[in-house]
Write an enzyme that holds these catalytic residues in place. Structure first.
Site, PDB file in Angstrom:
ATOM      1  N   LYS A  13       3.310  -5.621 -10.328  1.00 27.80           N
ATOM      2  CA  LYS A  13       4.229  -6.060  -9.271  1.00 27.80           C
ATOM      3  C   LYS A  13       3.494  -6.232  -7.942  1.00 27.80           C
ATOM      4  CE  LYS A  13       7.139  -2.571  -9.646  1.00 27.80           C
ATOM      5  NZ  LYS A  13       6.502  -1.770 -10.700  1.00 27.80           N
ATOM      6  N   ARG A  88      15.227   1.176  -7.192  1.00 30.70           N
ATOM      7  CA  ARG A  88      14.649   1.898  -8.322  1.00 30.70           C
ATOM      8  C   ARG A  88      15.702   2.543  -9.215  1.00 30.70           C
ATOM      9  NH1 ARG A  88       9.078   1.918  -7.081  1.00 30.70           N
ATOM     10  NH2 ARG A  88       7.960   3.552  -8.118  1.00 30.70           N
ATOM     11  N   ARG A 127      -6.942   1.611 -12.108  1.00 31.08           N
ATOM     12  CA  ARG A 127      -6.616   1.028 -10.796  1.00 31.08           C
ATOM     13  C   ARG A 127      -7.426   1.682  -9.674  1.00 31.08           C
ATOM     14  NH1 ARG A 127      -0.252   0.088 -10.107  1.00 31.08           N
ATOM     15  NH2 ARG A 127      -0.038   2.300  -9.731  1.00 31.08           N
ATOM     16  N   ARG A 162      -5.159   6.103  -6.406  1.00 29.93           N
ATOM     17  CA  ARG A 162      -3.938   6.674  -5.829  1.00 29.93           C
ATOM     18  C   ARG A 162      -3.755   8.082  -6.360  1.00 29.93           C
ATOM     19  NH1 ARG A 162       0.942   2.477  -6.579  1.00 29.93           N
ATOM     20  NH2 ARG A 162       1.974   4.431  -7.118  1.00 29.93           N
ATOM     21  N   ARG A 173       6.268   8.957 -14.585  1.00 33.81           N
ATOM     22  CA  ARG A 173       6.738   7.743 -13.897  1.00 33.81           C
ATOM     23  C   ARG A 173       7.306   6.745 -14.901  1.00 33.81           C
ATOM     24  NH1 ARG A 173       1.370   6.680 -11.021  1.00 33.81           N
ATOM     25  NH2 ARG A 173       2.161   4.684 -10.328  1.00 33.81           N
TER      26      ARG A 173
HETATM   27  P1  AMP Z   1       5.112   2.659  -6.317  1.00 31.04           P
HETATM   28  O1  AMP Z   1       3.963   2.374  -5.410  1.00 31.04           O
HETATM   29  O2  AMP Z   1       6.216   1.660  -6.181  1.00 31.04           O
HETATM   30  O3  AMP Z   1       4.683   2.888  -7.738  1.00 31.04           O
HETATM   31  O4  AMP Z   1       5.735   4.053  -5.810  1.00 31.04           O
HETATM   32  C1  AMP Z   1       5.005   5.252  -5.821  1.00 31.04           C
HETATM   33  C2  AMP Z   1       5.952   6.433  -5.714  1.00 31.04           C
HETATM   34  O5  AMP Z   1       6.684   6.352  -4.479  1.00 31.04           O
HETATM   35  C3  AMP Z   1       7.016   6.524  -6.790  1.00 31.04           C
HETATM   36  O6  AMP Z   1       6.541   7.176  -7.960  1.00 31.04           O
HETATM   37  C4  AMP Z   1       8.104   7.324  -6.079  1.00 31.04           C
HETATM   38  O7  AMP Z   1       7.757   8.708  -6.011  1.00 31.04           O
HETATM   39  C5  AMP Z   1       8.031   6.774  -4.668  1.00 31.04           C
HETATM   40  N1  AMP Z   1       8.908   5.600  -4.495  1.00 31.04           N
HETATM   41  C6  AMP Z   1       8.537   4.311  -4.217  1.00 31.04           C
HETATM   42  N2  AMP Z   1       9.597   3.505  -4.123  1.00 31.04           N
HETATM   43  C7  AMP Z   1      10.688   4.293  -4.350  1.00 31.04           C
HETATM   44  C8  AMP Z   1      12.094   4.052  -4.408  1.00 31.04           C
HETATM   45  N3  AMP Z   1      12.607   2.832  -4.222  1.00 31.04           N
HETATM   46  N4  AMP Z   1      12.895   5.112  -4.662  1.00 31.04           N
HETATM   47  C9  AMP Z   1      12.404   6.335  -4.845  1.00 31.04           C
HETATM   48  N5  AMP Z   1      11.111   6.640  -4.829  1.00 31.04           N
HETATM   49  C10 AMP Z   1      10.246   5.631  -4.573  1.00 31.04           C
END
Ligand code: AMP
Length: 219
Positions: A13, A88, A127, A162, A173
């Site tokens: 994404k 989410r 990554r 990360r 996740r």
């Molecule tokens: P991502 O970079 O989108 O994979 O997000 C990394 C982490 O940030 C996720 O595993 C969640 O802990 C938190 N996170 C990101 N976006 C959201 C969201 N919309 N709702 C809740 N937690 C989020």
């Protein structure tokens, strides 16, 4: 156009959003990036989010919805945006629906990027991101390796992983994705705006498929 990218962690994404930003100029609205920035800056929001992120759990909706809405009210997103990682779960999707309805706006395209869990784990473990602020360099030791190990091709900075890209967190996740986020595909399906894209293909091919859908809708 207002786009939403849906798909499991590691589906690509972020990679696809960056290409869309470069070509169309619609800003990427990534709650994950916003939360990581808040953590790096040591803000109260970042501190609140840290433990959830490290465990691969969703940060509470009460926190994330406000962050996303504030971003979507910015003047730079008035001409369109690419939502990446928000909403989410159903609560967030309903909050977004309400926000858009109030503003007489809507999502124009929901791209569902599908990828097999085995591919995802390898992608996420490989990554690497450039640590230099504002560089945005993105690599993968398996699929898109930098020329020199752990060094950014773009700026020469060091590459980092990360903190939530470890095997244990990834599995959680993925589980959270299946339980909370995947059902959103059916939330949006009746709108007729959902397109399914094979995310296992090469990034260029995935991008081509997304672009074709955008162009179809732009006429
Ligand atoms: P991502 O970079 O989108 O994979 O997000 C990394 C982490 O940030 C996720 O595993 C969640 O802990 C938190 N996170 C990101 N976006 C959201 C969201 N919309 N709702 C809740 N937690 C989020």
């Amino acid at each position: 156009m207002n786009l939403l990218l849906l798909g499991p962690p590691g589906a690509g994404k972020g990679t696809q959003a960056k290409r869309l930003v470069a070509e169309y100029g619609w800003p990427q609205v990534s709650t994950g990036d916003m939360l990581r920035e808040a953590r790096a800056a040591g803000t109260p929001l970042g501190k609140q989010a840290a433990s959830y992120m490290d465990a691969g759990e969703l940060v509470p909706a009460s926190v994330v919805i406000g962050v996303a809405k504030e971003r979507l009210m910015g003047s730079d997103v008035a001409g369109g945006y690419v939502l990446d990682g928000f909403p989410r779960n159903r609560e967030q999707a309903e909050a977004l629906d309400e926000f858009l309805t109030e503003r007489a706006e809507s999502l124009d395209l929901v791209v569902n990027i599908r990828v097999d869990p085995d591919v995802i784990v390898k992608r996420i473990l490989g990554r690497r991101a450039c640590a230099a602020p504002d560089c945005g360099g993105d690599f993968n030791v398996y699929f898109n390796p930098p020329a020199a190990e752990e060094i950014c091709d773009d700026c020469g900075g060091g590459l980092v992983r990360r903190s939530d890209d470890n095997e244990e967190t990834i599995l959680n996740r993925l589980d959270v994705y299946r339980r909370e986020t995947e059902p959103l595909i059916e939330h949006y399906r009746p709108s007729g705006k959902v397109v399914d894209i094979d995310g296992a293909a090469e990034p260029d091919e995935v991008y081509g498929a997304i672009k074709a859908e955008i162009e179809k809708r732009r006429g």
